[in-house]
Scaffold this motif. Structure first.
Motif, PDB file in Angstrom:
ATOM      1  N   ARG A  23      65.094  46.782  31.823  1.00  0.00           N
ATOM      2  CA  ARG A  23      65.936  48.336  32.389  1.00  0.00           C
ATOM      3  C   ARG A  23      65.577  47.991  33.976  1.00  0.00           C
ATOM      4  O   ARG A  23      64.538  48.679  34.399  1.00  0.00           O
ATOM      5  CB  ARG A  23      65.389  49.621  31.518  1.00  0.00           C
ATOM      6  N   VAL A  24      66.325  47.351  34.442  1.00  0.00           N
ATOM      7  CA  VAL A  24      66.141  47.041  35.911  1.00  0.00           C
ATOM      8  C   VAL A  24      66.693  48.656  37.068  1.00  0.00           C
ATOM      9  O   VAL A  24      68.239  47.965  36.646  1.00  0.00           O
ATOM     10  CB  VAL A  24      66.927  45.986  36.652  1.00  0.00           C
ATOM     11  N   VAL A  25      65.859  48.575  38.085  1.00  0.00           N
ATOM     12  CA  VAL A  25      66.398  49.736  38.994  1.00  0.00           C
ATOM     13  C   VAL A  25      66.778  49.197  40.257  1.00  0.00           C
ATOM     14  O   VAL A  25      66.136  47.941  40.569  1.00  0.00           O
ATOM     15  CB  VAL A  25      65.528  50.718  38.859  1.00  0.00           C
ATOM     16  N   PRO A  26      67.597  49.814  41.082  1.00  0.00           N
ATOM     17  CA  PRO A  26      68.666  48.946  42.159  1.00  0.00           C
ATOM     18  C   PRO A  26      67.320  49.186  43.034  1.00  0.00           C
ATOM     19  O   PRO A  26      66.556  50.026  43.291  1.00  0.00           O
ATOM     20  CB  PRO A  26      69.669  50.287  42.293  1.00  0.00           C
ATOM     21  N   HIS A  27      67.466  48.410  44.234  1.00  0.00           N
ATOM     22  CA  HIS A  27      66.816  48.474  45.347  1.00  0.00           C
ATOM     23  C   HIS A  27      66.588  49.323  45.892  1.00  0.00           C
ATOM     24  O   HIS A  27      67.902  50.262  46.109  1.00  0.00           O
ATOM     25  CB  HIS A  27      66.389  47.582  45.905  1.00  0.00           C
ATOM     26  N   HIS A  28      66.318  50.666  46.663  1.00  0.00           N
ATOM     27  CA  HIS A  28      66.252  51.425  47.553  1.00  0.00           C
ATOM     28  C   HIS A  28      65.968  51.468  49.156  1.00  0.00           C
ATOM     29  O   HIS A  28      64.984  52.139  49.120  1.00  0.00           O
ATOM     30  CB  HIS A  28      66.190  52.607  47.355  1.00  0.00           C
ATOM     31  N   MET A  29      65.978  50.745  50.005  1.00  0.00           N
ATOM     32  CA  MET A  29      64.634  50.188  51.237  1.00  0.00           C
ATOM     33  C   MET A  29      64.770  51.624  51.647  1.00  0.00           C
ATOM     34  O   MET A  29      66.516  51.738  52.095  1.00  0.00           O
ATOM     35  CB  MET A  29      65.190  49.513  51.683  1.00  0.00           C
ATOM     36  N   PRO A  30      63.965  52.601  52.408  1.00  0.00           N
ATOM     37  CA  PRO A  30      64.690  53.602  53.020  1.00  0.00           C
ATOM     38  C   PRO A  30      64.689  53.279  54.310  1.00  0.00           C
ATOM     39  O   PRO A  30      64.454  51.956  55.017  1.00  0.00           O
ATOM     40  CB  PRO A  30      63.185  54.560  53.051  1.00  0.00           C
ATOM     41  N   ASP A  31      65.587  54.287  55.469  1.00  0.00           N
ATOM     42  CA  ASP A  31      65.807  53.626  56.632  1.00  0.00           C
ATOM     43  C   ASP A  31      64.670  53.813  57.374  1.00  0.00           C
ATOM     44  O   ASP A  31      64.460  52.561  58.342  1.00  0.00           O
ATOM     45  CB  ASP A  31      66.404  54.764  57.324  1.00  0.00           C
ATOM     46  N   ASP A  32      63.652  54.035  57.011  1.00  0.00           N
ATOM     47  CA  ASP A  32      61.915  53.972  57.889  1.00  0.00           C
ATOM     48  C   ASP A  32      60.897  53.803  57.051  1.00  0.00           C
ATOM     49  O   ASP A  32      60.850  54.351  55.769  1.00  0.00           O
ATOM     50  CB  ASP A  32      62.212  55.404  58.759  1.00  0.00           C
ATOM     51  N   ILE A  33      60.015  53.570  57.263  1.00  0.00           N
ATOM     52  CA  ILE A  33      59.155  52.442  56.373  1.00  0.00           C
ATOM     53  C   ILE A  33      57.691  52.408  57.287  1.00  0.00           C
ATOM     54  O   ILE A  33      57.562  52.103  58.418  1.00  0.00           O
ATOM     55  CB  ILE A  33      59.170  51.293  55.567  1.00  0.00           C
ATOM     56  N   TRP A  34      56.892  53.647  56.606  1.00  0.00           N
ATOM     57  CA  TRP A  34      55.729  52.746  57.268  1.00  0.00           C
ATOM     58  C   TRP A  34      54.197  52.925  57.061  1.00  0.00           C
ATOM     59  O   TRP A  34      54.203  52.833  55.440  1.00  0.00           O
ATOM     60  CB  TRP A  34      55.388  54.430  58.284  1.00  0.00           C
TER      61      TRP A  34
END
Length: 463
Positions: free
Chosen positions: A50-61
């Motif tokens: 069961r694969v979920v999608p990538h969901h890289m946020p606009d901003d990471i820290w």
């Protein structure tokens, strides 16, 4: 099915069907996932694809736990050391505040003195936050010190709920929610540390609990953060792995099914199975804005995710450094070695003494011709550390001269010539070592000693 709403997902711009609600599953006996964690065997990594999608946020820290989790595995830092390290973290994080926050204990006077001095610096980043025991006295202490956020422990696996706390899931949830409410009542933002999440029932407990936390956040109008704590390092980043070990599955579930915004999700990883860095990066990729780290990975047992590692993970994912000053990493490593007395293992990436030292003779030859062949990036530019070549019987005069220049940081006309008397004498000594049957490369201490002796004989200094 017919009563579920169809809504637009603004991240994917696709219509999606509203998910089911996830009520608490209040089991009578603990679910310890014995099929995945058979204590008398090595833990299992199972897959259901069961694969979920990538969901890289606009901003990471990045956030820091050097003074909290990092201090639990070593001698406590002095107040002055804490303030100095905090200054370094501020400089490293840069004007954009890539190192967003740092957490502190408040138990002792020394801890509180350090917090006050760090807050007096007036830096926006890293924000000074706390970690406290869940009682009213400590909540009041957080507010009295002018701190806006505190972390509290909300262990979420049945291992902790049943075996350690001697509660049921319902009792544990009610206990935790009452504590969170008390903290929000005095206007302090709560960071909930979901300890042992990679052995927890994600849909039967974690998501129902996070749904309740989001209701409190909405009611009080104060942020409630969720820190996913991979306390035992069981998390894996493999697509299609089953929860609770799946990092993508955990982040997806908390974000999509519990409705926790990315900016309120943070990953805290341990390195028991050598996966702290890859799991932290995976948390970013699947929707968490924050990854929690400690300098040089110092922390419980095998340690936390190294802060310096995530600096370079950020750069590789984003294509830039986000304003971070990576040369500070070398300054921190030198401070730990010289002032704190902490020994960093020589082969530690980015900070170890030998991380960019080439020892194999054929590799050294390539490095001397073009350092890009055997150096990960321009370490002189990003870490103020030139690529070095270890000296052996294959180094030759050029290799010895290169070692002296880089080891003693000689620049311009201060560099030694491979035909100089100093290099000729050192090469003769090196050759004699291998003529006597030596097969290993020469250590830095051996070379430093013979160079010092030779310089004294020649009446010269290396500056």
């Amino acid at each position: 099915m017919e009563n579920r709403r169809v809504t637009m997902n603004r991240h994917t711009n696709l219509l999606q069907l509203e998910e089911h609600m996830y009520p608490l599953v209040d089991v009578k006996t603990p679910n310890v996932f014995r099929n995945l964690f058979p204590y008398s065997e090595i833990p299992k990594i199972a897959f259901n694809d069961r694969v979920v999608p990538h969901h890289m946020p606009d901003d990471i820290w990045i956030t820091d736990t050097t003074f909290r989790d990092g201090q639990q595995s070593r001698a406590p830092y002095t107040t002055d050391q804490i303030v100095r390290i905090y200054d370094y973290l501020h400089k490293l994080g840069g004007p954009e505040g890539r190192i967003r926050a740092s957490e502190f204990f408040l138990y002792s006077k020394k801890d509180r003195d350090a917090v006050e001095k760090c807050m007096e610096r007036g830096y926006e980043f890293p924000e000074v936050t706390s970690w406290i025991r869940a009682n009213k006295k400590d909540f009041q202490l957080v507010r009295d010190m002018g701190m806006r956020e505190t972390g509290i422990l909300v262990s979420c696996s049945d291992y902790h709920i049943f075996y350690k706390m001697k509660m049921t899931r319902k009792q544990a949830m009610e206990h935790y929610l009452s504590i969170v409410k008390e903290c929000l009542e005095i206007g302090v933002s709560v960071r909930c540390h979901l300890e042992d999440i990679t052995r927890a029932d994600i849909y039967g407990y974690v998501i129902p609990f996070c749904l309740e936390l989001m209701k409190l956040r909405q009611h009080y109008g104060i942020p409630v953060k969720v820190r996913c704590c991979d306390t035992m390092g069981y998390g894996v980043n493999y697509p299609g792995a089953v929860i609770p070990r799946s990092v993508p599955g955990i982040i997806y579930g908390i974000m999509i099914h519990a409705g926790v915004p990315s900016e309120l999700i943070e990953w805290h990883g341990h390195n028991d199975f050598y996966k702290a860095v890859s799991n932290s990066t995976t948390a970013w990729l699947y929707g968490a804005c924050g990854v929690n780290t400690s300098l040089f990975g110092i922390g419980e047992r095998t340690g936390n995710t190294p802060l310096e590692a995530m600096v370079f993970e950020y750069a590789q994912l984003r294509g830039n450094l986000g304003g971070m000053d990576t040369t500070v990493i070398t300054e921190l490593a030198e401070y730990y070695e010289k002032e704190i007395g902490y020994h960093i293992p020589e082969r530690t990436p980015f900070v170890g003494k030998n991380f960019n030292v080439t020892r194999a003779g054929i590799h050294a030859d390539g490095l001397l011709k073009n350092e890009e062949i055997y150096n990960v990036f321009d370490t002189e530019k990003f870490l103020n550390r030139s690529a070095e070549v270890a000296v052996s019987n294959t180094s030759g005069a050029a290799g010895i001269a290169h070692w002296i220049d880089t080891h003693y940081r000689l620049k311009g006309d201060k560099k030694v010539d491979k035909n100089s008397e100093l290099v000729t004498m050192i090469k003769a000594w090196v050759d004699s070592q291998y003529e006597d049957g030596r097969v290993t490369v020469l250590s830095d201490k051996e070379l430093e000693a013979v160079i010092a002796e030779t310089c004294e004989r020649l009446g010269i200094t290396l500056k």
